[in-house]
Design a protein around this motif. Structure first.
Motif, PDB file in Angstrom:
ATOM      1  N   LYS A  84      86.179  -7.170  42.404  1.00 27.52           N
ATOM      2  CA  LYS A  84      85.060  -8.081  42.648  1.00 27.52           C
ATOM      3  C   LYS A  84      84.156  -7.540  43.743  1.00 27.52           C
ATOM      4  CE  LYS A  84      88.407 -11.693  41.804  1.00 27.52           C
ATOM      5  NZ  LYS A  84      89.601 -11.031  42.348  1.00 27.52           N
ATOM      6  N   LEU A  85      82.873  -7.778  43.549  1.00 28.18           N
ATOM      7  CA  LEU A  85      81.858  -7.369  44.516  1.00 28.18           C
ATOM      8  C   LEU A  85      81.808  -8.405  45.632  1.00 28.18           C
ATOM      9  CD1 LEU A  85      79.378  -5.374  44.911  1.00 28.18           C
ATOM     10  CD2 LEU A  85      78.010  -7.180  43.902  1.00 28.18           C
ATOM     11  N   TRP A  86      81.915  -7.955  46.879  1.00 29.57           N
ATOM     12  CA  TRP A  86      81.888  -8.915  47.986  1.00 29.57           C
ATOM     13  C   TRP A  86      80.446  -9.233  48.374  1.00 29.57           C
ATOM     14  CZ3 TRP A  86      84.121 -12.850  49.495  1.00 29.57           C
ATOM     15  CH2 TRP A  86      84.050 -13.350  50.792  1.00 29.57           C
ATOM     16  N   VAL A  87      80.239 -10.386  49.012  1.00 34.59           N
ATOM     17  CA  VAL A  87      78.898 -10.906  49.272  1.00 34.59           C
ATOM     18  C   VAL A  87      78.012  -9.984  50.106  1.00 34.59           C
ATOM     19  CG1 VAL A  87      79.423 -13.353  49.010  1.00 34.59           C
ATOM     20  CG2 VAL A  87      79.813 -12.269  51.198  1.00 34.59           C
ATOM     21  N   THR A  88      78.621  -9.090  50.881  1.00 33.28           N
ATOM     22  CA  THR A  88      77.798  -8.216  51.730  1.00 33.28           C
ATOM     23  C   THR A  88      77.097  -7.118  50.924  1.00 33.28           C
ATOM     24  OG1 THR A  88      79.864  -7.066  52.179  1.00 33.28           O
ATOM     25  CG2 THR A  88      79.061  -8.546  53.888  1.00 33.28           C
ATOM     26  N   PHE A  89      77.433  -6.994  49.638  1.00 35.31           N
ATOM     27  CA  PHE A  89      76.860  -5.909  48.827  1.00 35.31           C
ATOM     28  C   PHE A  89      75.931  -6.409  47.726  1.00 35.31           C
ATOM     29  CE2 PHE A  89      81.129  -4.384  50.174  1.00 35.31           C
ATOM     30  CZ  PHE A  89      80.693  -3.419  51.078  1.00 35.31           C
ATOM     31  N   PHE A  90      75.359  -7.600  47.916  1.00 32.08           N
ATOM     32  CA  PHE A  90      74.566  -8.158  46.811  1.00 32.08           C
ATOM     33  C   PHE A  90      73.195  -7.529  46.622  1.00 32.08           C
ATOM     34  CE2 PHE A  90      76.885 -12.447  46.334  1.00 32.08           C
ATOM     35  CZ  PHE A  90      77.871 -11.772  45.645  1.00 32.08           C
ATOM     36  N   ARG A  91      72.694  -6.804  47.653  1.00 37.35           N
ATOM     37  CA  ARG A  91      71.405  -6.158  47.425  1.00 37.35           C
ATOM     38  C   ARG A  91      71.597  -5.139  46.303  1.00 37.35           C
ATOM     39  NH1 ARG A  91      70.510  -4.750  52.809  1.00 37.35           N
ATOM     40  NH2 ARG A  91      69.631  -2.751  52.137  1.00 37.35           N
ATOM     41  N   PRO A  92      70.736  -5.161  45.287  1.00 38.77           N
ATOM     42  CA  PRO A  92      70.962  -4.348  44.090  1.00 38.77           C
ATOM     43  C   PRO A  92      71.344  -2.892  44.359  1.00 38.77           C
ATOM     44  CG  PRO A  92      69.089  -5.766  43.754  1.00 38.77           C
ATOM     45  CD  PRO A  92      69.520  -5.980  45.171  1.00 38.77           C
ATOM     46  N   GLU A  93      70.736  -2.285  45.392  1.00 38.46           N
ATOM     47  CA  GLU A  93      71.031  -0.856  45.617  1.00 38.46           C
ATOM     48  C   GLU A  93      72.417  -0.628  46.230  1.00 38.46           C
ATOM     49  OE1 GLU A  93      68.695  -2.354  49.235  1.00 38.46           O
ATOM     50  OE2 GLU A  93      68.757  -2.694  47.072  1.00 38.46           O
ATOM     51  N   LEU A  94      73.076  -1.700  46.649  1.00 37.52           N
ATOM     52  CA  LEU A  94      74.414  -1.561  47.246  1.00 37.52           C
ATOM     53  C   LEU A  94      75.537  -1.769  46.236  1.00 37.52           C
ATOM     54  CD1 LEU A  94      73.880  -3.591  50.568  1.00 37.52           C
ATOM     55  CD2 LEU A  94      73.716  -1.126  50.243  1.00 37.52           C
ATOM     56  N   VAL A  95      75.187  -2.283  45.055  1.00 39.17           N
ATOM     57  CA  VAL A  95      76.221  -2.687  44.094  1.00 39.17           C
ATOM     58  C   VAL A  95      77.015  -1.492  43.575  1.00 39.17           C
ATOM     59  CG1 VAL A  95      76.655  -3.775  41.862  1.00 39.17           C
ATOM     60  CG2 VAL A  95      74.998  -4.795  43.439  1.00 39.17           C
ATOM     61  N   GLN A  96      76.336  -0.505  43.014  1.00 41.77           N
ATOM     62  CA  GLN A  96      77.064   0.631  42.434  1.00 41.77           C
ATOM     63  C   GLN A  96      77.847   1.414  43.498  1.00 41.77           C
ATOM     64  OE1 GLN A  96      75.143   2.659  39.207  1.00 41.77           O
ATOM     65  NE2 GLN A  96      76.301   4.532  39.544  1.00 41.77           N
ATOM     66  N   PRO A  97      77.237   1.696  44.679  1.00 43.08           N
ATOM     67  CA  PRO A  97      78.038   2.367  45.718  1.00 43.08           C
ATOM     68  C   PRO A  97      79.291   1.574  46.108  1.00 43.08           C
ATOM     69  CG  PRO A  97      75.712   2.449  46.283  1.00 43.08           C
ATOM     70  CD  PRO A  97      75.816   1.577  45.065  1.00 43.08           C
ATOM     71  N   ALA A  98      79.186   0.240  46.105  1.00 47.35           N
ATOM     72  CA  ALA A  98      80.358  -0.595  46.451  1.00 47.35           C
ATOM     73  C   ALA A  98      81.458  -0.401  45.411  1.00 47.35           C
ATOM     74  CB  ALA A  98      79.960  -2.066  46.534  1.00 47.35           C
TER      75      ALA A  98
END
Length: 297
Positions: A84-98
């Motif tokens: 699951k993606l955590w809330v600190t990574f919701f900016r679109p450009e942070l999703v794939q790196p997360a």
């Protein structure tokens, strides 16, 4: 023993095992316990493993899976792995790196299901699916209005395959379940055995689900545990259920959910236990415009 898992189809052509192993541990549980418990779970027959970046144990879980692949117990494709993606990574450009960071820790090339908690990052999630980093994408803690909003999004490429929510006999989510079924979205139940251990999240005065006299009587009738009755209830109503335990005896015991069936009458009795009691209400997020629990379902 047949370890081929009982699965339900997802709306994108993949399949999800109906019984999953939850890996969240409270702060006082050493992270090494997650590794040990995940190995035990795979040995017991669990093929669906539910994890998240925020659990801070991805390295341990990855090691457990790798060791079970190495010793020939499973192949990678036998395991259905959720992160699951955590809330600190919701900016679109942070999703794939997360997601890539999680995969590195897990020593995996892809996850089977990647879940978001808020509607913000869906486009970026679709890109992760296109890149082959996740096979399916889903959501968590969405109410029906938030699901509706996503399903009506112009240019939606992939429908979420699931909505992972708190669900148990005291909060049976009947309306949300019916809504999800009507949209071909699988409901996945967390806190399926109630939730009392997490003092920061849960009101310690709330009733303990597994002490419920109705469940305890039924456990005697079927010669099973109250936990197994609660898990079986979900499977029979078409819910994918996560069972969390770091106790070897209980991990093995939870696999017995496929060995018996509740009668329609007993299913109705358990339905009657519903009191819309939410153990985990994420009060810290109450002021957020996307806070999901103000809706009836």
């Amino acid at each position: 023993m047949d370890h081929k898992p009982h699965c339900v189809p997802l709306n994108d052509g993949h399949f999800i095992p109906v019984l999953g192993f939850g890996t969240y541990g409270t702060a006082e549980i050493p992270k090494s316990k997650a590794e040990e418990a995940t190995k035990l779970a795979i040995d017991a027959g669990f093929r669906h493993i539910d994890s998240a970046f925020v659990y801070k144990n991805e390295e341990q879980i990855g090691r457990a899976i790798q060791s079970k692949i190495a010793d020939g117990t499973v192949k990678r494709e036998d395991i259905f792995f959720t992160s699951k993606l955590w809330v600190t990574f919701f900016r679109p450009e942070l999703v794939q790196p997360a997601l890539e960071t999680s995969l590195k820790k897990l020593q995996l090339d892809y996850v089977d299901l990647y879940i978001i908690h808020f509607p913000a990052a869906l486009k970026a999630l679709e890109k992760c699916k296109d890149a082959g980093l996740t096979k399916s994408i889903g959501v968590s803690n969405f109410n029906h209005k938030q699901l509706e909003m996503i399903l009506n999004k112009p240019g939606l490429k992939y429908k979420p395959v699931c909505n992972q929510v708190e669900c148990h006999p005291y909060l049976n989510q009947r309306k949300l379940l019916d809504y999800c079924k009507s949209k071909d979205i699988v409901l996945v139940a967390y806190s399926a055995l109630g939730s009392h251990r997490e003092k920061n999240w849960v009101d310690q005065n709330s009733p303990v689900l597994l002490d419920d006299p109705v469940l305890c009587d039924m456990a005697k009738k079927y010669k099973r545990t109250p936990a197994l009755i609660a898990l079986r209830y979900q499977i029979q109503r078409g819910v994918v259920v996560l069972a969390k335990s770091f106790n070897e005896k209980r991990i093995k015991e939870n696999m017995q959910v496929f060995e018996f069936q509740l009668t329609p009458e007993d299913m109705k009795v358990i339905d009657g236990l519903n009191q819309n009691l939410r153990y985990i209400n994420c009060k810290f997020a109450m002021d957020h415009p996307n806070y999901p629990f103000t809706e009836e379902y």
